[in-house]
Scaffold this motif. Structure first.
Motif, PDB file in Angstrom:
ATOM      1  N   LEU A 206      38.373 -42.164  28.802  1.00 35.66           N
ATOM      2  CA  LEU A 206      38.030 -43.319  29.621  1.00 35.66           C
ATOM      3  C   LEU A 206      38.089 -44.569  28.755  1.00 35.66           C
ATOM      4  O   LEU A 206      37.180 -44.851  27.977  1.00 35.66           O
ATOM      5  CB  LEU A 206      36.630 -43.155  30.226  1.00 35.66           C
ATOM      6  CG  LEU A 206      36.376 -41.860  31.003  1.00 35.66           C
ATOM      7  CD1 LEU A 206      34.912 -41.740  31.395  1.00 35.66           C
ATOM      8  CD2 LEU A 206      37.273 -41.802  32.240  1.00 35.66           C
ATOM      9  N   HIS A 207      39.165 -45.314  28.862  1.00 32.32           N
ATOM     10  CA  HIS A 207      39.366 -46.477  28.005  1.00 32.32           C
ATOM     11  C   HIS A 207      39.249 -47.799  28.755  1.00 32.32           C
ATOM     12  O   HIS A 207      38.934 -48.826  28.145  1.00 32.32           O
ATOM     13  CB  HIS A 207      40.740 -46.398  27.336  1.00 32.32           C
ATOM     14  CG  HIS A 207      40.896 -45.201  26.446  1.00 32.32           C
ATOM     15  ND1 HIS A 207      40.468 -45.184  25.136  1.00 32.32           N
ATOM     16  CD2 HIS A 207      41.418 -43.969  26.692  1.00 32.32           C
ATOM     17  CE1 HIS A 207      40.714 -44.003  24.597  1.00 32.32           C
ATOM     18  NE2 HIS A 207      41.292 -43.238  25.525  1.00 32.32           N
ATOM     19  N   THR A 208      39.495 -47.797  30.047  1.00 35.10           N
ATOM     20  CA  THR A 208      39.470 -49.025  30.841  1.00 35.10           C
ATOM     21  C   THR A 208      38.701 -48.812  32.133  1.00 35.10           C
ATOM     22  O   THR A 208      38.345 -47.681  32.493  1.00 35.10           O
ATOM     23  CB  THR A 208      40.894 -49.481  31.195  1.00 35.10           C
ATOM     24  OG1 THR A 208      41.476 -48.500  32.075  1.00 35.10           O
ATOM     25  CG2 THR A 208      41.753 -49.639  29.954  1.00 35.10           C
ATOM     26  N   GLY A 209      38.491 -49.915  32.825  1.00 26.90           N
ATOM     27  CA  GLY A 209      37.845 -49.824  34.125  1.00 26.90           C
ATOM     28  C   GLY A 209      38.625 -48.948  35.079  1.00 26.90           C
ATOM     29  O   GLY A 209      38.043 -48.222  35.895  1.00 26.90           O
ATOM     30  N   ALA A 210      39.936 -48.989  34.993  1.00 25.69           N
ATOM     31  CA  ALA A 210      40.774 -48.156  35.870  1.00 25.69           C
ATOM     32  C   ALA A 210      40.487 -46.674  35.630  1.00 25.69           C
ATOM     33  O   ALA A 210      40.460 -45.868  36.571  1.00 25.69           O
ATOM     34  CB  ALA A 210      42.247 -48.456  35.620  1.00 25.69           C
ATOM     35  N   ASP A 211      40.243 -46.315  34.369  1.00 29.74           N
ATOM     36  CA  ASP A 211      39.913 -44.923  34.059  1.00 29.74           C
ATOM     37  C   ASP A 211      38.559 -44.549  34.657  1.00 29.74           C
ATOM     38  O   ASP A 211      38.399 -43.468  35.243  1.00 29.74           O
ATOM     39  CB  ASP A 211      39.876 -44.713  32.544  1.00 29.74           C
ATOM     40  CG  ASP A 211      41.230 -44.919  31.890  1.00 29.74           C
ATOM     41  OD1 ASP A 211      42.254 -44.641  32.544  1.00 29.74           O
ATOM     42  OD2 ASP A 211      41.263 -45.372  30.731  1.00 29.74           O
ATOM     43  N   LEU A 212      37.583 -45.445  34.501  1.00 33.63           N
ATOM     44  CA  LEU A 212      36.251 -45.176  35.060  1.00 33.63           C
ATOM     45  C   LEU A 212      36.308 -45.039  36.574  1.00 33.63           C
ATOM     46  O   LEU A 212      35.581 -44.244  37.172  1.00 33.63           O
ATOM     47  CB  LEU A 212      35.283 -46.310  34.695  1.00 33.63           C
ATOM     48  CG  LEU A 212      34.642 -46.307  33.312  1.00 33.63           C
ATOM     49  CD1 LEU A 212      33.752 -47.535  33.153  1.00 33.63           C
ATOM     50  CD2 LEU A 212      33.824 -45.039  33.084  1.00 33.63           C
ATOM     51  N   LYS A 213      37.177 -45.815  37.175  1.00 36.89           N
ATOM     52  CA  LYS A 213      37.277 -45.856  38.636  1.00 36.89           C
ATOM     53  C   LYS A 213      37.757 -44.530  39.220  1.00 36.89           C
ATOM     54  O   LYS A 213      37.542 -44.235  40.401  1.00 36.89           O
ATOM     55  CB  LYS A 213      38.226 -46.987  39.037  1.00 36.89           C
ATOM     56  CG  LYS A 213      37.974 -47.570  40.420  1.00 36.89           C
ATOM     57  CD  LYS A 213      38.808 -48.824  40.606  1.00 36.89           C
ATOM     58  CE  LYS A 213      38.533 -49.470  41.940  1.00 36.89           C
ATOM     59  NZ  LYS A 213      39.346 -50.700  42.125  1.00 36.89           N
ATOM     60  N   LYS A 214      38.387 -43.704  38.386  1.00 36.50           N
ATOM     61  CA  LYS A 214      38.891 -42.411  38.855  1.00 36.50           C
ATOM     62  C   LYS A 214      37.763 -41.402  39.051  1.00 36.50           C
ATOM     63  O   LYS A 214      37.940 -40.397  39.740  1.00 36.50           O
ATOM     64  CB  LYS A 214      39.912 -41.859  37.862  1.00 36.50           C
ATOM     65  CG  LYS A 214      41.177 -42.703  37.744  1.00 36.50           C
ATOM     66  CD  LYS A 214      42.086 -42.173  36.646  1.00 36.50           C
ATOM     67  CE  LYS A 214      43.310 -43.064  36.458  1.00 36.50           C
ATOM     68  NZ  LYS A 214      44.156 -42.587  35.323  1.00 36.50           N
ATOM     69  N   LEU A 215      36.591 -41.671  38.425  1.00 39.47           N
ATOM     70  CA  LEU A 215      35.463 -40.747  38.531  1.00 39.47           C
ATOM     71  C   LEU A 215      34.604 -41.083  39.736  1.00 39.47           C
ATOM     72  O   LEU A 215      34.396 -42.257  40.058  1.00 39.47           O
ATOM     73  CB  LEU A 215      34.608 -40.794  37.263  1.00 39.47           C
ATOM     74  CG  LEU A 215      35.284 -40.412  35.946  1.00 39.47           C
ATOM     75  CD1 LEU A 215      34.267 -40.395  34.824  1.00 39.47           C
ATOM     76  CD2 LEU A 215      35.984 -39.061  36.051  1.00 39.47           C
ATOM     77  N   SER A 216      34.083 -40.058  40.386  1.00 38.99           N
ATOM     78  CA  SER A 216      33.169 -40.271  41.508  1.00 38.99           C
ATOM     79  C   SER A 216      31.821 -40.739  40.969  1.00 38.99           C
ATOM     80  O   SER A 216      31.527 -40.636  39.773  1.00 38.99           O
ATOM     81  CB  SER A 216      32.984 -38.979  42.294  1.00 38.99           C
ATOM     82  OG  SER A 216      32.279 -38.027  41.500  1.00 38.99           O
ATOM     83  N   GLU A 217      30.980 -41.231  41.862  1.00 36.96           N
ATOM     84  CA  GLU A 217      29.652 -41.667  41.457  1.00 36.96           C
ATOM     85  C   GLU A 217      28.852 -40.500  40.880  1.00 36.96           C
ATOM     86  O   GLU A 217      28.161 -40.641  39.868  1.00 36.96           O
ATOM     87  CB  GLU A 217      28.902 -42.274  42.650  1.00 36.96           C
ATOM     88  CG  GLU A 217      27.539 -42.858  42.281  1.00 36.96           C
ATOM     89  CD  GLU A 217      26.899 -43.607  43.439  1.00 36.96           C
ATOM     90  OE1 GLU A 217      25.832 -44.194  43.240  1.00 36.96           O
ATOM     91  OE2 GLU A 217      27.473 -43.598  44.553  1.00 36.96           O
TER      92      GLU A 217
END
Length: 368
Positions: A206-217
């Motif tokens: 997880l390097h960017t916001g786009a990477d974080l966005k792939k994960l569910s809450e």
């Protein structure tokens, strides 16, 4: 909150002074101008840590909370300057007066930064970008200092924006840009992500916001605890926190979350010395004295503890606040602990507080 509108989009400005303490020292002392200086620490690099560094020193890697010995190694020509917190506090108050020309919705974070909600501004200017421009110019003209500003629709994005074109920058991130902006943002730039969390995120790819966005809450909460819920919202540009103008009720305080976790007591002392003047100034501005001083500590694992000390008489002076919170910190077992947030508050004002009248005679104000 009363008097604070909740439109489709709010107009939020984050003002952050540029190398505040160091800039004041260079303004007031011509011999420091254009030279690398470090406020705090000690001459010849003997003990202590840097509170802030001038931009000339930052070019060598000198930064806040760095041991002075390391600063001296990075920049042999660095000049260590003793902090003058009384001066910094007075300048901060003048900056605050400039803010009040435009809005009463001001949330100070420290002596050198604040959020402003200018959705409805006093001068009916209408443009948050224009207001930020005018504030920056007033600070430059009246105080011979520079500030950087971030403008957006919420606090999180405005704060990040203010750091993008330092020094003396102004960055606007409008509604249409927020999604792409957050997706391209490095995870270490996210509020609440210190070195340890950033390292964990990167180890997970997880390097960017786009990477974080792939994960569910749920996945974010599983990996990062309660902070995962915050990350889930913020990566989507969702930040509903209102600008909170200070109101004295049961307690008066200030706190700061650090860009990386603190491990050394000396680093924590520097931060407490930056937070305490804000608390002292708020107390005096509203003629309050508290009999209980509380230190708030949030660890890197988000565990929160508090330690308090009570006095027989009310306190508002900076020296007592600083010495007390340092003693409270010393009473905590910090072995192998890292700190993400520190806060100071005063409470226990009692039923009556002293208020000075214009004629110099004191009367009493009942707190309801």
């Amino acid at each position: 909150m009363e008097n604070q509108v909740t439109p489709a989009f709010r107009k939020i400005i984050h003002i952050d002074m540029d190398a505040f303490y160091a800039s004041i020292e260079q303004r007031d002392n011509p011999e420091y101008r254009g030279k690398p200086i470090a406020v705090g620490g000690s001459p010849e690099g003997r003990g202590g840590v840097v509170a802030t560094a001038s931009y000339e020193a930052r070019k060598f890697g000198v930064r806040s909370a760095m041991p002075s010995k390391q600063a001296k190694q990075l920049c042999p020509e660095v000049i260590f300057v003793r902090p003058r917190f009384d001066v910094y506090k007075a300048v901060s108050q003048k900056i605050r007066e400039i803010f009040f020309r435009y809005t009463d919705l001001i949330e100070p974070l420290s002596l050198d930064e604040a959020y402003l909600d200018v959705t409805e501004d006093k001068q009916a200017i209408g443009s948050a970008i224009e207001i930020a421009t005018q504030i920056k110019q007033a600070i430059k003209d009246e105080l011979q200092l520079t500030a950087s500003a971030g403008v957006s629709i919420n606090k999180f994005v405005a704060k990040i924006a203010s750091d993008m074109q330092k020094p003396d920058g102004l960055t606007f991130i409008g509604p249409s840009r927020i999604q792409s902006f957050m997706e391209n943002l490095g995870v270490e730039k996210f509020f609440g992500v210190g070195k340890v969390t950033a390292a964990k995120m990167k180890s997970m790819g997880l390097h960017t916001g786009a990477d974080l966005k792939k994960l569910s809450e749920d996945e974010l909460i599983k990996n990062f605890g309660k902070a995962g819920r915050f990350f889930y919202k913020i990566v989507r540009g969702q930040d509903d926190r209102l600008v909170q103008p200070h109101r004295e009720t049961k307690s008066v305080g200030a706190e700061d979350t650090f860009p990386y976790d603190l491990a050394e007591p000396e680093e924590m002392h520097v931060e407490l010395e930056k937070i305490a003047p804000v608390v002292s100034e708020r107390l005096r501005r509203h003629h309050l004295k508290g009999r209980t001083i509380t230190l708030k500590i949030k660890y890197s694992d988000f565990k929160l503890i508090t330690r308090s000390q009570s006095f027989t008489q009310g306190i508002d002076d900076l020296e007592t606040i600083v010495s007390t919170v340092k003693n409270l910190l010393a009473s905590v077992d910090m072995k192998e602990k890292k700190v993400r947030l520190l806060g100071i508050s005063l409470s226990n004002f009692g039923d009556m507080v002293v208020r000075e009248k214009k004629d110099g005679i004191q009367d009493q104000l009942t707190l309801f």
